[in-house]
Every structure is written in structure tokens, then in C-alpha cells.
Design an enzyme around this catalytic site. Structure first.
Site, PDB file in Angstrom:
ATOM      1  N   ARG A   1     -12.325  -5.134  -6.836  1.00 55.44           N
ATOM      2  CA  ARG A   1     -11.987  -5.770  -4.866  1.00 55.44           C
ATOM      3  C   ARG A   1     -13.514  -5.409  -4.580  1.00 55.44           C
ATOM      4  O   ARG A   1     -14.398  -4.312  -4.432  1.00 55.44           O
ATOM      5  CB  ARG A   1     -11.519  -4.031  -4.155  1.00 55.44           C
TER       6      ARG A   1
ATOM      7  N   ASP B   1       1.383  -4.037   9.068  1.00 58.19           N
ATOM      8  CA  ASP B   1       0.396  -3.037   9.046  1.00 58.19           C
ATOM      9  C   ASP B   1      -0.731  -4.002   8.438  1.00 58.19           C
ATOM     10  O   ASP B   1      -1.025  -4.670   7.845  1.00 58.19           O
ATOM     11  CB  ASP B   1       0.317  -1.968   7.255  1.00 58.19           C
TER      12      ASP B   1
ATOM     13  N   LYS C   1     -12.080   0.497   8.663  1.00 58.77           N
ATOM     14  CA  LYS C   1     -12.504  -0.397   7.639  1.00 58.77           C
ATOM     15  C   LYS C   1     -13.226  -1.338   8.761  1.00 58.77           C
ATOM     16  O   LYS C   1     -13.885  -1.284   9.086  1.00 58.77           O
ATOM     17  CB  LYS C   1     -11.323  -1.081   6.863  1.00 58.77           C
TER      18      LYS C   1
ATOM     19  N   PHE D   1       0.625  -1.298   0.254  1.00 57.14           N
ATOM     20  CA  PHE D   1      -0.174   0.025  -0.298  1.00 57.14           C
ATOM     21  C   PHE D   1       0.416   1.053   0.121  1.00 57.14           C
ATOM     22  O   PHE D   1       1.731   1.193   0.881  1.00 57.14           O
ATOM     23  CB  PHE D   1      -0.469  -0.076   1.010  1.00 57.14           C
TER      24      PHE D   1
END
Lengths: 407, 407
Positions: free
Chosen positions: A366, A193, A219, A122
Site C-alpha cells: 500500500r 468510517d 492519518k 477494516f
């Protein structure tokens, strides 16, 4: 479809769905970008704003225990990621926490200079390393290598390896214990992460002998847009020095002393004044997910993912979608990615059919799989609607072709 | 008292008080620690949580313009501090923004190594410098000197001078234009901390030829507990490099590129995902103060401060309070400080009489003067209640003696 309905009926987590604000008809497959709103959070925010801020004013720092929020919420998140109380703190953004974890790791490895990551990680992970590397006469070096060459790259110069546990695009999951062991064998530390892991897959940081970790609050923790992130540091590293030495990381923040003395324990990884509104929403989300059995969450995640992949198989053959995610559940996080030459337009056209997934440049679609509020029937229905988008060539409409920024 | 009531009646800002949640009887003299809650903010937060997050979900990043919030709010704050649109961004905490501004300034002065501040500056300012100085082989040096020796200390080694415009304890105000000129003459840059200035005193950054500035959202801007802070960088410094290079500071955040390329303009001073709930509350507070004439705010602030100082004079003589603030309005911010050997207990006893001020170690009582919601009669009444606390020796009660952390 009856068999799938039976799966929903037998789902031990099914009652959670009613705890969220989700309108009928919507299939929300983007909870790995922004989790849905728990109904309890509305009330919690109202309480924080009207009672605590409005009525309590400054006294709420102690009387409503705002001052404890980063540690209190950290201790709760610790239970989701295999950490102990006192090893996690909720604060700042993921990016800022990456910086703290990296700089703390570098302070423990002063004879080494390389920060390593995998290519395609990322972006913000790499960016923060690049910023560090540029600073102060370029004392440090940033290096990104393909995943299959990571172990080879672990030479005597590597101070710290930063990896995202579940890849943001493909959902491919690292073996945390194995990677950590290999890095330690090479004398390096690891920063994990956990943005796409926490609240979605089982994580055992202490079981893996992890060093540092960071993660995202908005999230799978459903903490709201731009929620505070979190930082984990193993107890044995609590003497490390993050560069960001703000007053909330001081041993005595209200002593107003001239010289910085880092707090003992995880508190030294705090920096400025905690964002209380965001903290309240995050805590509400964390409280909710703590009521779910992590094994049931993981099992349902795998079940949903496998069902979606199965439903997508004919579409792959007929319409050119290409699965980018691993199919072995032990190597997979809680989302599924497909590549398609018209990925962006497909995502837009699906949205018009009330299925929200997301696009990741250049050609990835996604689908985020959130076990607390998705149903097995949603997987079938999402694939059905995508079939309509393809069969009726809805994605070809002009308004779906222009790329816009979506997080 | 009649004359004072007439001052309230003639106050052009008097209608603002009704826009805040403030219970009858309370005299809140701590708005410079946490500003009161604007009623409009409640509705705005409800809108952000229920409509934008709950209903809009991920699409609100574009459709509710969350993505623009740091710049949009920054442009509004710019109007309060003499900056242009595109020179201010709302983000992160004040501490983190100090770090960005310092590192950006250092990147522009690569031949110099000293970060200078005044002794007794707000601790987090110094702490952030100390953290920077310790990092990466101690390439930089931190130095704090008394205020009256600052100009002497501006030698060829000084890269950046960091000062709080209005001192957090005494409210003594620097002459921004003069200090900036002297620093520039010595080849140094200046970072101004506007935490106790913005929304309280008139600030003209561009008029003073300022370089960088940071400020706090939760004091006079009434942005809520732990509100996002802000950062100003003069246009001529927009090529500077803050170390904190997160994805929201990238030229193309959603390009997901491997290499960091700083955004053009002020956006490069963003870092991680913006905290939207805090942003919404901050924007509501800023929108409100933008409706007030800055000259009227300043004039009322001076009037309130002068009245309080006058009412306190007899108490100083009888009960040993000692004014620590300047009395010349051109050198004074919007709070008043007294030292007293029993400062902590006095603040507690006053609180029991519904006057909230605050204590700063070791012996400071601080009264924050917020022109939007304080009345002239409040100044008289606060002094009257403090007289009762002193005459009846209420501060001697045992429960007021134990020091507790209050921000």
C-alpha cells in the site's frame, strides 16, 4: 523528468512540505498509517506541557481552555467533512467512537436488530459490531456481505449499515450520497468510517444526508501516533443514546449528580476526561490542513496517484505487481494498492532504499499519497527505487522474509 | 515551625520535589485532580515527538516499541497495586475502562442482573453502569445504596459491585480485602476504582483476591492532563469478554481477520490504537513514582494529612469549617475534605494567595496531599494563608462568587 519537475514547480501546495519534519532522501508513502510531524506541533506540545500543564496546572482546564478542546477541534474537523459546528467532537479512539455511533444508531431503531457491513471492511469496524452483538443476550446480529450485495441485504431487519468510505486496502471509495439514500430508503441508518478520507478526499456529510460518522486523527490529519479520533452525529440525531455515558457526556459534568442526564447536542458523545497532549497535537495538524484548499488537495492527490500508477505500469508487467485500486478518480481515495506474492519482503527491501510504504496481509503493498508533503518527483523516484529492488532481487534477502507486526 | 522544618529535613522523599516543575510560593493541593509535571517528562515527550514520531515515523511502532506501551506501562503500574505482570494494561479513559471491566464481569455472571454501587460514588462510575443498564432491552439493573447498606444489598441478583477504593470527596477508604470477601461470599464480583488510591496508598489487589480494577493516570501517577487510564483483571478472569472488542484486543491485530478472536491474557482489554503521546508522559510519571518506597509514600501521606488536620483545627472552630474525612489513618486516603457554606469562594480566595485546592459541589473544599512534592511546612503555610483569607474576609469579594467548571 523535466515535465514532472515542472508539476512540482506549479504545485500550489508545494510550500507545505517545508512545514514538516522529513529527512532528505526519504520518500514517505505511509502517511495514511501515521502522518508526518508538522514542525509547528513540536512547539505546540512544548507549550501544552511546559506552560499549560507545568505552570497552569489544574487551572488550565479553564484558563487554557482544555475543557473546550473536544468541541473546538470537532468544529474545525467539521469544516473538512461537510458538517456544521456542533456536529463533531474529537475524543477517544476510532474503535470506541464506532461503538458509540453504532449504539446511538441502534437506540434510534429499536424495532430492528441487524448491524450490517461489507466483507473485508477494516477489521475493527466489524469487531466492534461483533462485541455489541454478543452482549446482553444477543439482542443484535452482525452481518457482513460482499460489497456488490450490500443493497440486496438492506432488508427490514437492518438497523444500521457501517461502511468505511475509502477502503483501507484498495482505496475504493463508496458513493456516500447514493449509499446513504439507499440505506434510508430501506429504513436503516448509516455510520461512515472516514479514517482514510478525512483530509484526503472531499467529504460532504450533510450534503449526503449522513447520520453518523467517525474518523481517525493520525492519518491525513497528522495528529500524531494514536491521536484522538472524532465522531460526527447529524443534528437530527442528537437525541440518540450512546451506551458509553461517562461524565464528560453529562449535561452538567461538574454538577457531580448521581443520575446520568445526557448533554444536549454533540457533547453527549464525549465520555471520559479528554487526552490533552494528544488533543494539542491533533489540533496543530488540523489547523495546518485547514490552511490548504480542499479542492487543491484533492486535485493533487489525484495527480500524484495517477502518476504513480503510470510509473508502476512497466513494473506490473515485468515483475508481477497487480493493481488492486480502481483507476477512475471518482472511485478512488488517496492511496494505491498492489498485490504481489512477495509483498512483505518487497516492502522491507523498499524501506532499505528509504521508501516507506506498508504491507497489508496477505499480499498487499500500500502506498499512501499525502498531498501536503509528497512531490510529483517522489512518485517517479519511488517507482525507480522499486525497480532496483526488483532488478537486483533485493527482496530475496533472508532478513526481509520474517513477518513482523507493523500498523 | 522549627519542629515542622525538622520533619522536612528528615523526610526520605524530600529530593523528589526538585524533580517537578513547581514555582516558588505555590502550594499545590490539587495533585489528586491533576498531578504536577515531572521535569523528566518534558524531555521524554520531546524524544517521543521529535525522534520517535518525527524521525522514526511509522517504524516506531516496532522500533521504539510503541506497540508494547500499554503492556509495558501496565506491568509497571502492577507493581504499585499488588498485581502481577500481565494483569494490568494502560489504555483509554477511566470511564471506558470501567465499562470494559463491568461488561467483562457481567459476562462471567450471566445468571445475575444487578450492578451495585454506593450512593455518592464518583459520578462517572454510576453513569457507565446506567448506560449499560439502559442498553439492549434493559437486561441489567443499576442500583446505588448508602455505604452502610452495601452488604445487605449483596443478594443473589448482584452480578457486580463497583466501588471507589478511596472516596473522591471524603477520602474515606474501603477495606478492600473485607469488601471483596463479602461480595464473593454473596456470589458477586467486584470492580475497584483506584483513581484516588494508585500512587498514594498501598494497594494489594491480589492479596485482597480482587477481580477487576481501573484507575486514573493523571492524579498521583503524574501522567499529565487526560493521561491514559489503566485496567486490572485477575488472571483467573482473563477469559472474560469486555464488549469493547477493538483490533488492539484481537489475538492477531495485524492479521486483519474478519472475525474477532479475543487475545489471550490482559491484551483483550485493549481496544483501539494506543495514544502514544499520553502514554509517554504516563510512563515517565510511573517510572518516577516507582523509585519511591511505597511505605515511605504512605507514611509521609499520613504525616502530612495529620499535620494539616491539626493546623486546621482552630480554623474549624473559628470559621466554621467542618472536617468530612475520617481521622483514623487506616480509613483515610491521601486527601482531606472540609465542608463550608462558602466553600467555592474560599477556594477562589485561597487561589489568589497561591494555594490551589479544589471545590466539589455543593460545599466541599478538598486538599490533595501528594507526598512526592509536598512538604510538611506547606501544610502549616496553607493553613496560615487560609486564616488570612478568613480573617480578612477575602472570600467575600464579588469575583469569587460565580461558580465555574473546574475539574
Amino acid at each position: 523528468m523535466e515535465a514532472v519537475e515542472a508539476m512540482d514547480a506549479a504545485d500550489p501546495l508545494q510550500h507545505f512540505r517545508d512545514e514538516f519534519v522529513l529527512r532528505d532522501g526519504l520518500i514517505y508513502l505511509d502517511g495514511n498509517s501515521l502522518g508526518a510531524l508538522p514542525k509547528a506541533t513540536l512547539e505546540r506540545i512544548q507549550q501544552t506541557v511546559l506552560q499549560e500543564w507545568g505552570q497552569g496546572l489544574i487551572t488550565s482546564w479553564t484558563e487554557a481552555e482544555w475543557i473546550e478542546a473536544p468541541r473546538r477541534i470537532g468544529d474545525k474537523i467539521a469544516q473538512l467533512i461537510g458538517a456544521e459546528a456542533g456536529e463533531v467532537v474529537a475524543c477517544d479512539s476510532t474503535s470506541v467512537n464506532i461503538f458509540k455511533a453504532l449504539s446511538a444508531a441502534l437506540s434510534l431503531k429499536s424495532d430492528r436488530t441487524v448491524m450490517l457491513t461489507e466483507a473485508g471492511n477494516f477489521p475493527t469496524d466489524g469487531y466492534m459490531m461483533q462485541g455489541l452483538a454478543k452482549f446482553g443476550g444477543a439482542a443484535y446480529e452482525f452481518k457482513a456481505v460482499p460489497r456488490d450485495r450490500l443493497f440486496d441485504a438492506l432488508n427490514d431487519d437492518v438497523a444500521v449499515l457501517l461502511l468505511t468510505h475509502v477502503h483501507y486496502k484498495t482505496a475504493a471509495m463508496h458513493d456516500m450520497a447514493e449509499v446513504t439514500r439507499r440505506a434510508h430508503d430501506a429504513g436503516a441508518l448509516v455510520v461512515w468510517d472516514l479514517s482514510h478520507s478525512t483530509g484526503a478526499v472531499e467529504v460532504d456529510l450533510n450534503g449526503a444526508n449522513a447520520d453518523f460518522a467517525v474518523g481517525c486523527g493520525y492519518k491525513y490529519l497528522n495528529g500524531g501516533p494514536g491521536a484522538p479520533a472524532f465522531l460526527y452525529a447529524a443534528k437530527r440525531h442528537h437525541h440518540a443514546q450512546p451506551i458509553l455515558s461517562g461524565w464528560f457526556g453529562h449535561a452538567r459534568p461538574f454538577g457531580f449528580e448521581e443520575d446520568y442526564e445526557a448533554a444536549a447536542g454533540i457533547d453527549r458523545f464525549q465520555c471520559g476526561t479528554p487526552p490533552i497532549l494528544g488533543m494539542a497535537a491533533l489540533e496543530s495538524g488540523v489547523d495546518q490542513i485547514l490552511r490548504a484548499d480542499p479542492a487543491a488537495v484533492r486535485q493533487k492527490s489525484i495527480g500524484l496517484v495517477e502518476l504513480l500508477i503510470k510509473e508502476m505500469e512497466p513494473l506490473c508487467k515485468e515483475f508481477g505487481f497487480d493493481l488492486s485500486s480502481p483507476t477512475n478518480p471518482t472511485q478512488l481515495g488517496s492511496h494505491v494498492a498492489y498485490s504481489h506474492p512477495n509483498a512483505y519482503a518487497m516492502v522491507q527491501a523498499l524501506k532499505a532504499r528509504d521508501v516507506i510504504g506498508d504491507f497489508r496481509t496477505p499480499d498487499t503493498i500500500r502506498f499512501g499519497i499525502t498531498p501536503l508533503y509528497l512531490r510529483f518527483t517522489d512518485m517517479v523516484e519511488a517507482a525507480r527505487r522499486l525497480r532496483l529492488v526488483c532488478e537486483q532481487r533485493e527482496w530475496e534477502r533472508a532478513e526481509y522474509q520474517t513477518l513482523a507486526a507493523v500498523t
